[in-house]
Enzyme design. Structure first.
Site, PDB file in Angstrom:
ATOM      1  N   ASN A 107       0.859  -1.165   0.000  1.00 47.63           N
ATOM      2  CA  ASN A 107       0.000   0.000   0.000  1.00 47.63           C
ATOM      3  C   ASN A 107       0.904   1.227   0.000  1.00 47.63           C
ATOM      4  O   ASN A 107       1.747   1.379   0.874  1.00 47.63           O
ATOM      5  CB  ASN A 107      -0.905  -0.029   1.236  1.00 47.63           C
ATOM      6  CG  ASN A 107      -1.914   1.080   1.246  1.00 47.63           C
ATOM      7  OD1 ASN A 107      -1.575   2.237   1.110  1.00 47.63           O
ATOM      8  ND2 ASN A 107      -3.168   0.718   1.446  1.00 47.63           N
TER       9      ASN A 107
ATOM     10  N   HIS B 108      -3.201   0.292  -3.495  1.00 42.37           N
ATOM     11  CA  HIS B 108      -3.301  -0.643  -2.370  1.00 42.37           C
ATOM     12  C   HIS B 108      -2.237  -1.721  -2.586  1.00 42.37           C
ATOM     13  O   HIS B 108      -1.679  -1.843  -3.676  1.00 42.37           O
ATOM     14  CB  HIS B 108      -4.684  -1.270  -2.337  1.00 42.37           C
ATOM     15  CG  HIS B 108      -5.775  -0.290  -2.008  1.00 42.37           C
ATOM     16  ND1 HIS B 108      -6.958  -0.677  -1.434  1.00 42.37           N
ATOM     17  CD2 HIS B 108      -5.865   1.051  -2.160  1.00 42.37           C
ATOM     18  CE1 HIS B 108      -7.735   0.369  -1.251  1.00 42.37           C
ATOM     19  NE2 HIS B 108      -7.095   1.443  -1.691  1.00 42.37           N
TER      20      HIS B 108
ATOM     21  N   GLU C 299      -2.490  -4.944  -2.936  1.00 41.43           N
ATOM     22  CA  GLU C 299      -2.865  -5.912  -3.964  1.00 41.43           C
ATOM     23  C   GLU C 299      -2.750  -5.307  -5.363  1.00 41.43           C
ATOM     24  O   GLU C 299      -2.262  -5.962  -6.291  1.00 41.43           O
ATOM     25  CB  GLU C 299      -4.300  -6.408  -3.731  1.00 41.43           C
ATOM     26  CG  GLU C 299      -4.497  -7.119  -2.401  1.00 41.43           C
ATOM     27  CD  GLU C 299      -4.878  -6.193  -1.246  1.00 41.43           C
ATOM     28  OE1 GLU C 299      -5.403  -6.702  -0.246  1.00 41.43           O
ATOM     29  OE2 GLU C 299      -4.661  -4.956  -1.341  1.00 41.43           O
TER      30      GLU C 299
END
Length: 174
Positions: A57, A68, A70
């Site tokens: 992040n 983020h 991911e």
């Protein structure tokens, strides 16, 4: 050897490949914490455990609300012909934004470091057929709890809450 294909076991031995993968994401989360950001790390692996990418992040560090953990790992992996046989590993249950990424690209397995601090969209992902493995990592939980205690304002911003009650909300936008 396909360590992860068709995973349905639950013994400690079965989980060991996932714990090794989580260690990569946890390194990223710690880097983010040290940089003053939200300590969520992620990594993308092939089913046989080869690392494709890693990320964290970077919302605070880069002033970009879309980075983020991911999404950072996903972007760094580059284009893939298919995502179905990939494993997304993240230190914290993914928010709705990141859960949508997992569904949009049909990532077949999601490994979550912990979901006690924030549950995000893991129930929806399970209902959608994603193989979700929650390792309930004490290290991940303690890192997140330390961050929330030190920076409740940034945490609440990250999950889309404006008041101090946001830190206790489950399933909100992270």
């Amino acid at each position: 050897m396909r360590l992860l294909q068709n995973y349905r076991g639950n013994s400690l031995t079965d989980l060991e490949p996932y714990r090794r993968m989580l260690a990569v994401a946890l390194e990223e989360a710690r880097l983010g914490f040290d940089e003053g950001g939200v300590p969520v790390g992620a990594a993308l692996f092939t089913l046989d455990g080869n690392l494709l990418s890693r990320g964290r992040n970077r919302r605070v560090q880069q002033g970009d609300p879309s980075i983020h953990g991911e999404t950072d790992a996903f972007r760094r992996a580059g284009r893939q012909k298919s995502y179905r046989n990939l494993v997304m590993v993240t230190t914290l249950a993914p928010c709705w934004y990141c859960s949508g990424l997992v569904r949009q690209f049909n990532i077949g397995t999601l490994v979550v470091g912990e979901s006690r601090t924030f549950s995000g969209g893991i129930d929806w992902l399970r209902q959608s057929g994603v193989n979700v493995i929650d390792l309930d990592s004490q290290e991940c939980r303690e890192l997140m709890e330390a961050f929330i205690a030190a920076r409740p304002d940034v945490w609440n911003e990250d999950i889309g809450e404006t008041g101090s009650e946001g830190a206790r909300e489950q399933g909100s936008d992270r």
